[in-house]
Design a protein around this motif. Structure first.
Motif, PDB file in Angstrom:
ATOM      1  N   ASP A 176      54.538 -34.995 -13.177  1.00 31.51           N
ATOM      2  CA  ASP A 176      55.930 -35.380 -12.947  1.00 31.51           C
ATOM      3  C   ASP A 176      56.857 -34.348 -13.596  1.00 31.51           C
ATOM      4  O   ASP A 176      57.053 -34.363 -14.805  1.00 31.51           O
ATOM      5  N   SER A 178      59.951 -34.081 -13.538  1.00 36.33           N
ATOM      6  CA  SER A 178      61.208 -34.571 -14.110  1.00 36.33           C
ATOM      7  C   SER A 178      61.065 -34.776 -15.622  1.00 36.33           C
ATOM      8  O   SER A 178      62.061 -34.838 -16.326  1.00 36.33           O
ATOM      9  N   LEU A 179      59.825 -34.864 -16.113  1.00 34.59           N
ATOM     10  CA  LEU A 179      59.626 -34.935 -17.571  1.00 34.59           C
ATOM     11  C   LEU A 179      60.152 -33.666 -18.239  1.00 34.59           C
ATOM     12  O   LEU A 179      60.855 -33.719 -19.248  1.00 34.59           O
ATOM     13  N   ASP A 181      62.229 -31.434 -16.845  1.00 30.36           N
ATOM     14  CA  ASP A 181      63.672 -31.340 -16.589  1.00 30.36           C
ATOM     15  C   ASP A 181      64.442 -32.140 -17.631  1.00 30.36           C
ATOM     16  O   ASP A 181      65.450 -31.679 -18.175  1.00 30.36           O
ATOM     17  N   THR A 182      63.950 -33.361 -17.897  1.00 20.57           N
ATOM     18  CA  THR A 182      64.641 -34.220 -18.856  1.00 20.57           C
ATOM     19  C   THR A 182      64.594 -33.602 -20.253  1.00 20.57           C
ATOM     20  O   THR A 182      65.609 -33.579 -20.959  1.00 20.57           O
ATOM     21  N   ALA A 183      63.425 -33.100 -20.633  1.00 22.24           N
ATOM     22  CA  ALA A 183      63.291 -32.477 -21.956  1.00 22.24           C
ATOM     23  C   ALA A 183      64.269 -31.308 -22.094  1.00 22.24           C
ATOM     24  O   ALA A 183      64.891 -31.115 -23.138  1.00 22.24           O
ATOM     25  N   ARG A 184      64.437 -30.549 -21.004  1.00 23.82           N
ATOM     26  CA  ARG A 184      65.367 -29.411 -21.029  1.00 23.82           C
ATOM     27  C   ARG A 184      66.795 -29.891 -21.249  1.00 23.82           C
ATOM     28  O   ARG A 184      67.516 -29.331 -22.062  1.00 23.82           O
ATOM     29  N   THR A 185      67.212 -30.953 -20.531  1.00 21.10           N
ATOM     30  CA  THR A 185      68.589 -31.431 -20.700  1.00 21.10           C
ATOM     31  C   THR A 185      68.789 -31.990 -22.107  1.00 21.10           C
ATOM     32  O   THR A 185      69.908 -32.025 -22.601  1.00 21.10           O
ATOM     33  N   LEU A 186      67.696 -32.446 -22.746  1.00 23.56           N
ATOM     34  CA  LEU A 186      67.827 -32.980 -24.097  1.00 23.56           C
ATOM     35  C   LEU A 186      67.918 -31.874 -25.141  1.00 23.56           C
ATOM     36  O   LEU A 186      68.077 -32.149 -26.323  1.00 23.56           O
ATOM     37  N   GLY A 187      67.788 -30.627 -24.688  1.00 25.02           N
ATOM     38  CA  GLY A 187      67.988 -29.512 -25.611  1.00 25.02           C
ATOM     39  C   GLY A 187      66.741 -28.716 -25.916  1.00 25.02           C
ATOM     40  O   GLY A 187      66.778 -27.804 -26.739  1.00 25.02           O
ATOM     41  N   ALA A 188      65.608 -29.053 -25.266  1.00 26.54           N
ATOM     42  CA  ALA A 188      64.370 -28.335 -25.559  1.00 26.54           C
ATOM     43  C   ALA A 188      64.344 -27.008 -24.806  1.00 26.54           C
ATOM     44  O   ALA A 188      64.703 -26.952 -23.634  1.00 26.54           O
ATOM     45  N   SER A 189      63.896 -25.945 -25.502  1.00 29.97           N
ATOM     46  CA  SER A 189      63.680 -24.667 -24.829  1.00 29.97           C
ATOM     47  C   SER A 189      62.479 -24.828 -23.897  1.00 29.97           C
ATOM     48  O   SER A 189      61.742 -25.813 -23.989  1.00 29.97           O
ATOM     49  N   ALA A 193      59.527 -27.514 -24.495  1.00 26.86           N
ATOM     50  CA  ALA A 193      59.216 -28.532 -23.484  1.00 26.86           C
ATOM     51  C   ALA A 193      57.748 -28.438 -23.082  1.00 26.86           C
ATOM     52  O   ALA A 193      57.067 -29.455 -22.916  1.00 26.86           O
ATOM     53  N   SER A 196      55.626 -29.695 -26.246  1.00 28.72           N
ATOM     54  CA  SER A 196      55.817 -31.070 -26.695  1.00 28.72           C
ATOM     55  C   SER A 196      55.728 -32.092 -25.560  1.00 28.72           C
ATOM     56  O   SER A 196      55.556 -33.276 -25.828  1.00 28.72           O
ATOM     57  N   VAL A 197      55.851 -31.657 -24.316  1.00 32.18           N
ATOM     58  CA  VAL A 197      55.798 -32.624 -23.209  1.00 32.18           C
ATOM     59  C   VAL A 197      54.668 -32.288 -22.225  1.00 32.18           C
ATOM     60  O   VAL A 197      53.746 -33.079 -22.041  1.00 32.18           O
TER      61      VAL A 197
END
Lengths: 281, 355
Positions: A176, A178-179, A181-189, A193, A196-197
């Motif tokens: 998925d 979008s996991l 993508d979401t991590a990126r919007t939360l500020g992860a490089s 991402a 950690s994801v």
């Protein structure tokens, strides 16, 4: 009543499979083990009678021990290297719906080596890294590298390519994105991402692919058969014992060790994968 | 340049060789909620991904609070995203999920714990803090995704089809809860949805998109009262625009088959001669009768669907389909006579007034 009928019919469907398993799995393995213990056929210069020497020689003989270690290192190491290259590649392919660049063509190219037997892979390696290989002509230091441990390593990396990429592609197709993508919007490089994801989520599948591919690679004979001049791997010794003087008990002992090694790699990876999978739930 | 709020300026986005969004311009003031609504494939999700920085626009700008974000990577935008499937990190607990953005931003442990505790309480998830996403219900997952996005105190909060993943029975209650939660935020909220009820009930500004283009934008009430065209009327109001001709005697529709007296419709007689206009027929605009009367038009019942509180009927009048909600029993295939229930407004076409 209907339950009993259903059970009966499913048993019938399983009979051919069970018969095959017994005929080609259980029986040969039993015969192999009996022979390895010195209780079956023996070859030239081999004493009949119960002994563990045929099994323990893989550890007690310095030369065989070295082959054993080299087999494990080459088998697991080459697959690990393939994974490092394969994980980002297959992730990118799954994000773009199985297409990177020119889609289908790339997909075919990346899985092409599956049609190539180990012996052909070995031959390729000689053409590249042999004494008069293409790379050897450009960089003289690389001439003959095909017959050294690093050269054999390179050959097995190539050998494991489709055995890693194919299953990895199947495993990653359900990832998925979008996991990330979401991590990126939360500020992860991107790197954060991934570590950690992406990695924790795909790890169970990756471990399973690693185990399956390594089990195949450890037992691969064709590549080392073409490249063995100074360096040797365990499958080669199994074949040599049979062809040089028919040392069947000794060959059986090494074959059992090799089978246990491959099966063990597979079992450990399955267990580890299941454990990691449970941690995701 | 000092532009407050969210400004989408002449935005175009390409996917491979197809233009997914074309020349979109929108402005959302601070603290307000924008709903982008349209059928699937209209480009609304692409707009959301572009605001988040996950898709690069071909042309145009995205500006938030005067800061041009067009070339800023997603990780540095301060834009919170609640994806359609919520995309909770399966290997992290509820607390770990909410904490993720704060960790990525290097917030220290004490401040992180405080912020997460506050959000857990706010979204009523405190007892579930140690659970894994797989152990949560759909509604709980949605609240985790929302809390996770809100933890970074985003200037813009994006929600992609926030209620689509929930059971239809739950949606009403979840919509009210979501409204309460969003009402407590100071961010600009952008909701993408294909559900007109969600758009009308949750937004301060509704933007209707079709085929990558903006069709109409305005307050929910403005759009409800005056949909720009037949598409918006149908999509947002379930209504039909009917072309009419106004003359000195009556308002004529369906090629003269239907003459509506001025007493039944809110329209001004043209000063002289005839004028063109259009009449918005909503599902509750028409009453059905078995008998012909003054100002009625015969109509064929194409479909009749009994849904409990009323019957939803599709009528065919002179080749045009019109939706009607009625209390009366009607039978498919029969002819009924439709007349106006209230006094709907006939909107004149000012540019087409003929002498």
């Amino acid at each position: 009543m209907s339950g009993a009928t259903a059970r009966f019919s499913s048993l019938g469907a399983a009979v051919p499979g069970i018969a095959l398993l017994v005929a080609f799995g259980v029986v040969p393995l039993a015969v192999l083990t009996v022979t390895a213990l010195g209780l079956g056929a023996t070859g030239a210069g081999e004493e009949p009678g119960l002994t563990l020497d045929n099994l323990t020689q893989a550890v007690t003989s310095p030369r065989l021990r070295q082959e054993l270690v080299a087999s494990v290192v080459v088998g697991i190491g080459s697959v690990l290297i393939m994974l490092v290259a394969g994980i980002p590649l297959t992730l990118a392919m799954s994000r773009h719906g199985g297409q990177v660049g020119h889609g289908r063509l790339t997909s075919v190219v990346f899985t092409l080596p599956i049609a190539l037997p180990g012996i052909v892979v070995g031959f390729f390696t000689i053409l590249m890294l042999g004494r008069t290989g293409i790379f050897g002509q450009v960089v003289p230091a690389l001439g003959g590298a095909a017959y050294t441990l690093p050269g054999i390593f390179v050959a097995y990396v190539y050998f494991s390519f489709p055995r890693v990429i194919g299953p990895l592609q199947a495993a990653m197709s359900t990832f998925d994105h979008s996991l990330v993508d979401t991590a990126r919007t939360l500020g992860a490089s991107r790197a954060r991402a991934f570590v950690s994801v992406t990695l924790p989520v795909v790890l169970p599948a990756v471990v399973q692919v690693l185990g399956t591919a390594a089990a195949v690679t450890i037992g691969g004979y064709g590549t080392i058969a073409t490249l063995a001049q100074s360096e040797r791997l365990l499958p080669l010794s199994v074949a040599d014992r049979l062809s040089n003087g028919y040392q069947v008990a000794s060959a059986s002992g090494l074959a059992v060790v090799l089978a246990l090694l491959a099966a063990g790699t597979l079992a450990v990876s399955r267990l580890l994968s299941a454990w990691l999978e449970r941690r995701l739930r | 340049m000092s532009e407050s709020g969210l400004v989408i300026d002449d935005l175009s986005v390409d996917y491979d060789s197809t233009r997914a969004v074309s020349g979109l311009s929108l402005h959302v003031p601070d603290g307000q909620t924008l709903a982008i609504v349209g059928p699937s494939g209209c480009g609304k999700s692409t707009v959301l991904r572009t605001i988040a920085g996950l898709t690069r626009p071909a042309e145009g700008r995205v500006v938030v609070g005067g800061r041009d974000l067009t070339h800023v990577p997603a990780s540095a935008r301060d834009v919170g995203l609640v994806p359609q499937n919520y995309a909770l990190f399966p290997h992290l607990s509820v607390r770990g999920n909410i904490e993720y953005g704060l960790k990525a931003r290097g917030v220290d442990k004490v401040a992180r714990r405080e912020a997460v505790d506050r959000l857990l309480a706010f979204t009523e998830l405190t007892p579930l803090a140690q659970r894994r996403p797989s152990q949560l219900s759909g509604g709980q997952r949605q609240r985790v995704a929302l809390a996770r996005a809100m933890a970074i105190e985003p200037s813009v909060l994006l929600l992609d089809e926030p209620l689509a993943a929930l059971d239809p029975q739950l949606r009403g209650a979840m919509r009210r809860q979501l409204l309460d939660l969003l009402g407590a935020t100071t961010s600009i909220n952008v909701i993408v949805t294909h559900d007109r009820h969600e758009a009308l009930s949750m937004a301060d500004v509704v933007a209707v998109m079709r085929d990558g283009r903006l069709v109409q934008a305005g307050s929910p009430r403005e759009l409800w009262q005056a949909p720009a065209d037949a598409f918006v009327a149908d999509f947002l109001c379930g209504a039909t625009y009917v072309d009419v001709v106004l003359d000195q005697d009556a308002v004529h529709a369906f090629d003269g088959r239907w003459a509506i007296p001025y007493a039944a419709v809110d329209a001004a007689r043209p000063a002289t001669g005839r004028a063109r206009g259009r009449l918005l027929l909503r599902p509750d605009s028409l009453v059905l009768s078995e008998h012909r009367g003054t100002g009625t038009v015969p109509a064929l019942v194409r479909h009749a669907e009994f849904v409990g509180e009323s019957t939803l009927v599709t009528l065919e009048v002179a080749g045009t389909a019109v939706s009607v909600r009625t209390d009366q029993p009607v039978t498919t295939g029969t002819t009924v006579h439709a007349g106006l229930a209230g006094r709907p407004v006939a909107h004149p076409h000012p540019e087409e007034i003929a002498a």
